[in-house]
Design an enzyme around this catalytic site. Structure first.
Site, PDB file in Angstrom:
ATOM      1  N   ALA A   1      17.422  -3.315  14.938  1.00 55.36           N
ATOM      2  CA  ALA A   1      17.602  -1.866  14.879  1.00 55.36           C
ATOM      3  C   ALA A   1      16.250  -1.169  14.868  1.00 55.36           C
ATOM      4  O   ALA A   1      15.221  -1.771  14.561  1.00 55.36           O
ATOM      5  CB  ALA A   1      18.382  -1.490  13.624  1.00 55.36           C
TER       6      ALA A   1
ATOM      7  N   GLU B   1      23.375  -9.058  17.300  1.00 59.70           N
ATOM      8  CA  GLU B   1      24.731  -8.487  17.329  1.00 59.70           C
ATOM      9  C   GLU B   1      25.086  -7.999  18.737  1.00 59.70           C
ATOM     10  O   GLU B   1      26.250  -8.044  19.136  1.00 59.70           O
ATOM     11  CB  GLU B   1      24.840  -7.361  16.292  1.00 59.70           C
ATOM     12  CG  GLU B   1      24.820  -7.904  14.861  1.00 59.70           C
ATOM     13  CD  GLU B   1      24.872  -6.818  13.801  1.00 59.70           C
ATOM     14  OE1 GLU B   1      25.831  -6.793  13.015  1.00 59.70           O
ATOM     15  OE2 GLU B   1      23.948  -5.989  13.763  1.00 59.70           O
TER      16      GLU B   1
ATOM     17  N   GLY C   1      20.338  -6.395  14.821  1.00 65.91           N
ATOM     18  CA  GLY C   1      21.151  -5.707  15.824  1.00 65.91           C
ATOM     19  C   GLY C   1      21.007  -6.309  17.209  1.00 65.91           C
ATOM     20  O   GLY C   1      21.925  -6.240  18.032  1.00 65.91           O
TER      21      GLY C   1
END
Length: 691
Positions: free
Chosen positions: A66, A108, A105
């Protein structure tokens, strides 16, 4: 190649669409990256000539996570979940092509691709736990469906970066690609189309979580095995709960549980503290009057004077980094013992599998033992780690001044003494600096770098750079007794000693500080180190509780009795002998004992530390409040989830701390006199964060 936006391109290689991200430095999932991905996948999926899609990144890494700079700000553009849905629901196979690190992230995102390929040097992980968080975009629900529950638990609670080979073995990567990643990923994409492989959605893979259903002992055993490591932290427990949800709840419900727990952490004080520490550690490397382009000196060979515990540990840091060390001792037996301890440490590490046997020999081969100071003449850096007495240190530096080559850095490992006075023993004070390592020096991350009045900027820049080379967190501090860490520690130690005379027992003080999150309290620490350190039987006069205990041959853990009594396994229990010694000493010195509650113990031991930290800032002995916090987290075990003493003080409220200090000052004297800076900040309604 068609530009989707300034960080995203879409190009067709025949029937394979290639989406390329290029958002330096680490392709973090910023608003622009999310927007680019969303539009690129929409276009590629709508293109009838495209049969498969490859996602790849430019630069040194795949999506590394992120964009932490956007935390706490209003979101713009598509959400990460929108982007994930776009990729996962594509009507054509999506292949994530991974190099560098695929973290947080980034992983992900890769987990919503239908397939993942990687170069052999890649690493994958979900390190959110290190910021007091959990993966909030389905990572905890998808990961166990690929790697299994046990491995997922390890990954999300440790934040470990798993090497490509291991990630491939556990099914996280479908194929490893030697050679050009882009060409290999395109070839893989064509192969899965030719073979008619399915659009493999991780969310639909249930075999590995079904294997854990009805087995709560998996989670109970994991919690028990890691209880000590996770003590005080919320994030590891919340991560475990999300993996439990993956096993026990349908996928969509699991996502909701993950999101709920993520938001609790995200808005809570622990993650705020851990994110603060993340930035504070990076900030500590920035010195206002030492620009990043300040020339540094090459450090190709290091000398260490003293082969005791500190000298040996200091030497290991440089040997680990491949830098040759000449280690000096005055006596042959001390030299042999010190070198033997270094070898034994390495051999023990090799036995645990963390070092290859040949690495032990390589590192020992870089070590030159000597009893001759003249052998340091060609060293670029010489670190003195001798007895903590000013006269001894000045004598050593006077000799070094005549031996060391021009331009060599002369460093002292003193914990307390005046670096400027030591520098005066030389004709080159500009080359003298303090490098205060913390024991055990080969383990502890902190390096207090003490700037003398005349220390040259290039010497400071070299020391800061070198701290990273040897795996330390370097914090620049000024010259004062005890510098930052030990100066503040003295405040806590003084109050701890006073508290036990006034009615609290050593185990009460230790328990309060342990429950606060510190690794151990002052009395347990004294027993561990040895009560007789610095105690001279010839000069003892029963003037302190510690002296009385030493006179009774209570030396600490080493002989099974100190402040505590110890069994054969060194398990501590409160000592009735110590309690009687304290009560007798209090009576003898006219101290009336009373009941002292836990809150007073906490405030008496920690508030004076905060006050001393404010004085340190006032005097310019630390550059920033956050630097003080980094010293305490990395050198003294202050719990990272409380963000260091100055951050913690802001969270308590400086007005509350000031009021209590004034109350203590009225009752107990000027040991508690508030600093001018603390008074000023409260008057202005500010905190240390505003400095």
């Amino acid at each position: 190649m068609a530009a989707i936006n300034e960080v995203t391109d879409l190009t067709n290689e025949g029937d394979v669409a290639v989406v390329t991200l290029n958002s330096p430095p680490v392709n973090a999932l910023s608003a622009k990256v999310r927007e680019g991905l969303d539009k690129a996948f929409e276009a590629a999926d709508a293109d009838a000539s495209v049969k498969s899609i490859v996602l790849i990144c430019e630069g040194k890494t795949f999506i590394a996570g992120a964009d932490i700079s956007e935390f706490g700000k209003a979101m713009t553009g598509p959400s990460l979940q929108d982007v994930q849905n776009r990729i996962e629901n594509a009507s054509k196979p999506v292949v994530a092509a991974i190099h560098g690190t695929v973290l947080g992230g980034g992983l992900e995102v890769a987990l919503v691709a239908h397939y993942r390929v990687a170069v052999p040097t890649a690493k994958a992980g979900l390190p959110e736990v290190n910021l007091g968080l959990l993966p909030g975009a389905g990572g905890t629900q998808r990961l166990p469906r690929i790697v299994g529950v046990e491995k997922a638990l390890e990954m999300v609670t440790s934040g470990q970066h798993v090497p490509a080979k291991a990630a491939h073995a556990m099914g996280l990567f479908d194929e490893l690609i030697d050679g050009d990643l882009r060409a290999g990923a395109i070839a893989f994409a064509r192969k899965i189309v030719a073979e008619g492989r399915p659009l493999k959605k991780v969310r639909d893979l249930n075999d590995k979580i079904d294997a854990a259903k009805g087995k709560p002992e998996i989670f109970a055993d994991f919690r028990k095995a890691n209880a000590r490591k996770f003590r005080g932290f919320l994030a590891p427990e919340y991560n475990i709960q999300t993996i439990e949800a993956a096993v026990n709840e349908p996928f969509e419900q699991g996502l909701k549980t993950e999101r709920k727990l993520f938001m609790e952490l995200m808005t809570g004080p622990q993650s705020a503290a851990q994110r603060y520490v993340f930035f504070a550690e990076r900030q500590a490397a920035k010195i206002p009057d030492v620009p990043e382009d300040t020339p540094t000196l090459p450090i190709k060979k290091v000398g260490v004077i003293g082969a005791g515990t500190m000298g040996g540990g200091i030497s290991m840091n440089f040997l680990n980094a491949g830098i040759p060390v000449t280690i000096i001792e005055a006596k042959q037996e001390n030299l042999e013992r010190g070198v033997g301890v270094i070898r034994k440490n390495y051999e023990n590490t090799a036995k645990k599998g963390r070092l290859k046997p040949e690495d032990v020999e390589t590192r020992m081969g870089l070590l030159t033992p000597s009893m001759n100071l003249e052998d340091l003449a060609d060293c670029d850096l010489i670190i003195e780690a001798v007895f903590e007495l000013m006269e001894i240190k000045k004598d050593v530096f006077g000799k070094l001044d005549k031996i060391a080559k021009p331009g060599a850095i002369l460093a002292t490992n003193t914990s307390y003494l005046n670096v400027d006075e030591i520098a005066q023993a030389t004709s080159r004070p500009e080359s003298v600096i303090g490098l205060h390592f913390f024991s055990p020096a080969n383990v502890m991350r902190l390096l207090e770098i003490v700037r003398g009045e005349k220390t040259d900027r290039s010497v400071i820049a070299t020391a800061m750079k070198l701290s990273k080379t040897i795996g330390k967190v370097g914090v620049l501090v000024g010259v004062c007794f005890g510098f930052v860490g030990n100066r503040m520690l003295a405040q806590r130690q003084r109050e701890a000693q006073k508290l036990i005379l006034e009615g609290a027992m050593p185990w009460d003080v230790d328990r309060v500080l342990y429950d606060f999150g510190l690794p151990m309290g002052p009395f347990a620490m004294s027993d561990l180190a040895g009560l007789d350190i610095g105690w001279d039987p010839a000069k003892t006069s029963s003037s302190t509780v510690r002296e009385v205990l030493c006179e009774m041959d209570r030396r600490g853990q080493k002989n099974g009795k100190g402040f505590y009594d110890y069994d054969e396994n060194r398990n501590a229990k409160p000592s009735p002998v110590t309690e009687q010694v304290i009560r007798d000493f209090a009576a003898k010195t006219g101290v009336n004992q009373r009941d002292i509650d836990d809150q007073e113990i906490l405030e008496r031991t920690l508030y004076p530390m905060v006050n001393e930290g404010a004085k340190i800032l006032e005097e310019g002995k630390a550059i920033r409040a956050s630097d003080i916090d980094i010293v305490w987290i990395n050198g003294y075990g202050w719990p990272v989830y409380r963000g260091g003493p100055m951050h913690w003080a802001d969270s308590v409220g400086l007005d509350k701390i000031l009021a209590r200090l004034k109350q203590f000052q009225n009752e107990m004297g000027d040991d508690f006199k508030p600093s001018a800076l603390l008074e000023k900040l409260v008057a202005e309604g500010k905190g240390f964060k505003d400095l």
